[in-house]
Design a protein around this motif. Structure first.
Motif, mmCIF file in Angstrom:
data_model
loop_
_atom_site.group_PDB
_atom_site.id
_atom_site.type_symbol
_atom_site.label_atom_id
_atom_site.label_comp_id
_atom_site.label_asym_id
_atom_site.label_seq_id
_atom_site.Cartn_x
_atom_site.Cartn_y
_atom_site.Cartn_z
ATOM 1 N N ALA A 133 0.808 -1.097 0.024
ATOM 2 C CA ALA A 133 0.060 -0.033 -0.171
ATOM 3 C C ALA A 133 0.727 1.110 -0.096
ATOM 4 O O ALA A 133 0.654 2.270 -0.870
ATOM 5 N N MET A 134 1.917 1.355 0.851
ATOM 6 C CA MET A 134 2.800 2.536 0.968
ATOM 7 C C MET A 134 3.748 2.506 -0.370
ATOM 8 O O MET A 134 3.751 3.926 -0.687
ATOM 9 N N THR A 135 4.037 1.702 -0.950
ATOM 10 C CA THR A 135 4.846 1.862 -2.042
ATOM 11 C C THR A 135 3.861 2.472 -3.267
ATOM 12 O O THR A 135 4.412 2.970 -4.258
ATOM 13 N N ASN A 136 2.458 2.251 -3.123
ATOM 14 C CA ASN A 136 1.772 2.520 -4.365
ATOM 15 C C ASN A 136 0.792 3.706 -4.019
ATOM 16 O O ASN A 136 -0.069 4.010 -4.585
ATOM 17 N N GLY A 137 0.979 4.218 -2.762
ATOM 18 C CA GLY A 137 0.259 5.650 -2.579
ATOM 19 C C GLY A 137 -0.928 5.444 -2.090
ATOM 20 O O GLY A 137 -2.055 6.231 -2.211
ATOM 21 N N VAL A 138 -1.306 4.063 -1.318
ATOM 22 C CA VAL A 138 -2.752 3.776 -0.940
ATOM 23 C C VAL A 138 -2.788 3.605 0.387
ATOM 24 O O VAL A 138 -1.545 3.148 1.120
ATOM 25 N N ILE A 139 -3.778 3.864 1.395
ATOM 26 C CA ILE A 139 -3.736 3.656 2.579
ATOM 27 C C ILE A 139 -3.958 1.999 2.881
ATOM 28 O O ILE A 139 -4.675 1.554 2.178
ATOM 29 N N ALA A 140 -3.215 1.557 3.833
ATOM 30 C CA ALA A 140 -3.317 -0.061 3.780
ATOM 31 C C ALA A 140 -4.543 -0.569 4.318
ATOM 32 O O ALA A 140 -4.842 -1.736 3.798
ATOM 33 N N ASN A 141 -5.548 0.295 5.131
ATOM 34 C CA ASN A 141 -6.932 -0.352 5.483
ATOM 35 C C ASN A 141 -7.461 -0.328 4.108
ATOM 36 O O ASN A 141 -8.582 -1.390 3.999
ATOM 37 N N LEU A 142 -7.583 0.743 3.212
ATOM 38 C CA LEU A 142 -8.247 0.689 1.945
ATOM 39 C C LEU A 142 -7.892 -0.395 1.153
ATOM 40 O O LEU A 142 -8.760 -1.182 0.583
ATOM 41 N N LEU A 143 -6.398 -0.875 1.063
ATOM 42 C CA LEU A 143 -5.975 -2.072 0.279
ATOM 43 C C LEU A 143 -6.672 -3.334 1.088
ATOM 44 O O LEU A 143 -6.877 -4.314 0.199
ATOM 45 N N ARG A 144 -6.662 -3.390 2.369
ATOM 46 C CA ARG A 144 -7.398 -4.486 2.977
ATOM 47 C C ARG A 144 -8.765 -4.962 2.612
ATOM 48 O O ARG A 144 -9.405 -5.997 2.441
ATOM 49 N N ARG A 145 -9.438 -3.589 2.621
ATOM 50 C CA ARG A 145 -10.913 -3.799 2.202
ATOM 51 C C ARG A 145 -10.825 -4.049 0.541
ATOM 52 O O ARG A 145 -11.753 -5.153 0.370
ATOM 53 N N TRP A 146 -10.052 -3.741 -0.161
ATOM 54 C CA TRP A 146 -9.998 -4.275 -1.408
ATOM 55 C C TRP A 146 -9.636 -5.666 -1.720
ATOM 56 O O TRP A 146 -10.418 -6.569 -2.251
ATOM 57 N N ILE A 147 -8.800 -6.363 -0.697
ATOM 58 C CA ILE A 147 -8.727 -7.659 -0.651
ATOM 59 C C ILE A 147 -9.909 -8.476 -0.178
ATOM 60 O O ILE A 147 -10.468 -9.317 -0.839
ATOM 61 N N VAL A 148 -10.453 -7.906 0.638
ATOM 62 C CA VAL A 148 -11.859 -8.746 0.956
ATOM 63 C C VAL A 148 -12.912 -8.705 0.168
ATOM 64 O O VAL A 148 -13.578 -9.484 -0.228
ATOM 65 N N LEU A 149 -13.019 -7.399 -0.687
ATOM 66 C CA LEU A 149 -14.059 -7.368 -1.587
ATOM 67 C C LEU A 149 -13.743 -8.123 -2.848
ATOM 68 O O LEU A 149 -14.604 -8.442 -3.789
ATOM 69 N N HIS A 150 -12.386 -8.469 -3.128
ATOM 70 C CA HIS A 150 -11.908 -9.213 -4.266
ATOM 71 C C HIS A 150 -12.129 -10.632 -3.961
ATOM 72 O O HIS A 150 -11.447 -11.585 -4.629
ATOM 73 N N GLY A 151 -12.765 -10.982 -2.878
ATOM 74 C CA GLY A 151 -12.898 -12.553 -2.668
ATOM 75 C C GLY A 151 -11.758 -13.157 -1.806
ATOM 76 O O GLY A 151 -11.695 -14.229 -1.736
ATOM 77 N N ALA A 152 -10.431 -12.407 -1.537
ATOM 78 C CA ALA A 152 -9.387 -13.143 -0.965
ATOM 79 C C ALA A 152 -9.606 -12.690 0.510
ATOM 80 O O ALA A 152 -8.468 -12.440 1.142
ATOM 81 N N GLN A 153 -10.472 -13.129 1.267
ATOM 82 C CA GLN A 153 -10.714 -13.055 2.458
ATOM 83 C C GLN A 153 -9.916 -13.600 3.475
ATOM 84 O O GLN A 153 -9.360 -13.196 4.527
ATOM 85 N N GLY A 154 -9.046 -14.702 3.009
ATOM 86 C CA GLY A 154 -8.058 -15.444 3.771
ATOM 87 C C GLY A 154 -6.865 -14.648 4.036
ATOM 88 O O GLY A 154 -6.463 -14.655 5.099
ATOM 89 N N ARG A 155 -6.527 -14.098 3.061
ATOM 90 C CA ARG A 155 -5.435 -13.139 3.108
ATOM 91 C C ARG A 155 -5.415 -11.785 4.165
ATOM 92 O O ARG A 155 -4.801 -11.348 4.904
ATOM 93 N N ALA A 156 -6.893 -11.202 4.050
ATOM 94 C CA ALA A 156 -7.238 -10.029 4.916
ATOM 95 C C ALA A 156 -7.313 -10.239 6.051
ATOM 96 O O ALA A 156 -7.010 -9.565 6.852
ATOM 97 N N ALA A 157 -7.684 -11.672 6.728
ATOM 98 C CA ALA A 157 -7.942 -11.919 7.871
ATOM 99 C C ALA A 157 -6.669 -12.070 8.767
ATOM 100 O O ALA A 157 -6.684 -11.993 9.914
ATOM 101 N N GLY A 158 -5.626 -12.331 8.186
ATOM 102 C CA GLY A 158 -4.196 -12.376 8.613
ATOM 103 C C GLY A 158 -3.174 -13.399 8.155
ATOM 104 O O GLY A 158 -3.665 -14.115 7.078
ATOM 105 N N PRO A 159 -2.192 -13.612 8.684
ATOM 106 C CA PRO A 159 -1.179 -14.670 8.034
ATOM 107 C C PRO A 159 -1.865 -16.104 7.940
ATOM 108 O O PRO A 159 -2.509 -16.315 8.869
ATOM 109 N N ALA A 160 -1.406 -16.846 6.913
ATOM 110 C CA ALA A 160 -1.861 -18.043 6.892
ATOM 111 C C ALA A 160 -0.998 -18.845 7.945
ATOM 112 O O ALA A 160 0.115 -18.549 8.441
ATOM 113 N N LEU A 161 -1.959 -19.809 8.535
ATOM 114 C CA LEU A 161 -1.372 -20.879 9.473
ATOM 115 C C LEU A 161 -0.585 -21.695 9.053
ATOM 116 O O LEU A 161 -0.559 -22.289 7.953
ATOM 117 N N LEU A 162 0.720 -22.082 9.640
ATOM 118 C CA LEU A 162 1.677 -23.183 9.225
ATOM 119 C C LEU A 162 1.381 -24.361 9.998
ATOM 120 O O LEU A 162 0.817 -24.170 11.221
#
Length: 123
Positions: free
Chosen positions: A39-68
């Motif tokens: 987000a920072m390198t592209n001039g976007v606020i991180a919370n906005l990018l997280r919202r886009w991730i959820v809206l694009h159906g990639a909710q697993g990534r927005a919720a947090g890091p993947a569990l190992l």
């Protein structure tokens, strides 16, 4: 206009191109990618990018890091000796009524008790 911005409204709100949003979301889905850094390198606020991730159906990534996966191993048996036992004193020195008594080597509680009893009877 900044990269990805289609239009800026009179209230300052920016509208971004769908292709730009999708590209940033794809970058964030790469293992090890940082949403905040992307987000920072592209001039976007991180919370906005997280919202886009959820809206694009990639909710697993927005919720947090993947569990190992975690694999547990049984602990090795405890040895009979106590590794945390306090070290035995090498010298005990007692001074009472001007007399000095020194006990050298390993001194156990029973020996020390005998010495203290004898000294107690003499006082």
């Amino acid at each position: 206009m900044p990269t990805g911005v289609v239009r800026v409204l009179s209230n300052g709100k920016r509208l971004y191109a769908n292709a730009f949003k999708a590209d940033l979301v794809r970058r964030c889905l790469v293992p090890g990618a940082s949403v905040a850094a992307t987000a920072m390198t592209n001039g976007v606020i991180a919370n906005l990018l997280r919202r886009w991730i959820v809206l694009h159906g990639a909710q697993g990534r927005a919720a947090g890091p993947a569990l190992l996966p975690v694999r547990l191993q049984t602990a090795s048996p405890v040895s009979p000796s106590l590794p945390c036992a306090p070290p035995k004193p090498q010298i005990i020195e007692i001074e009472i009524h001007g007399a000095r008594v020194r006990l050298h080597g390993e001194v156990d509680a029973q020996r020390l008790g005998v010495v203290l009893d004898v000294l107690a009877r003499r006082t």
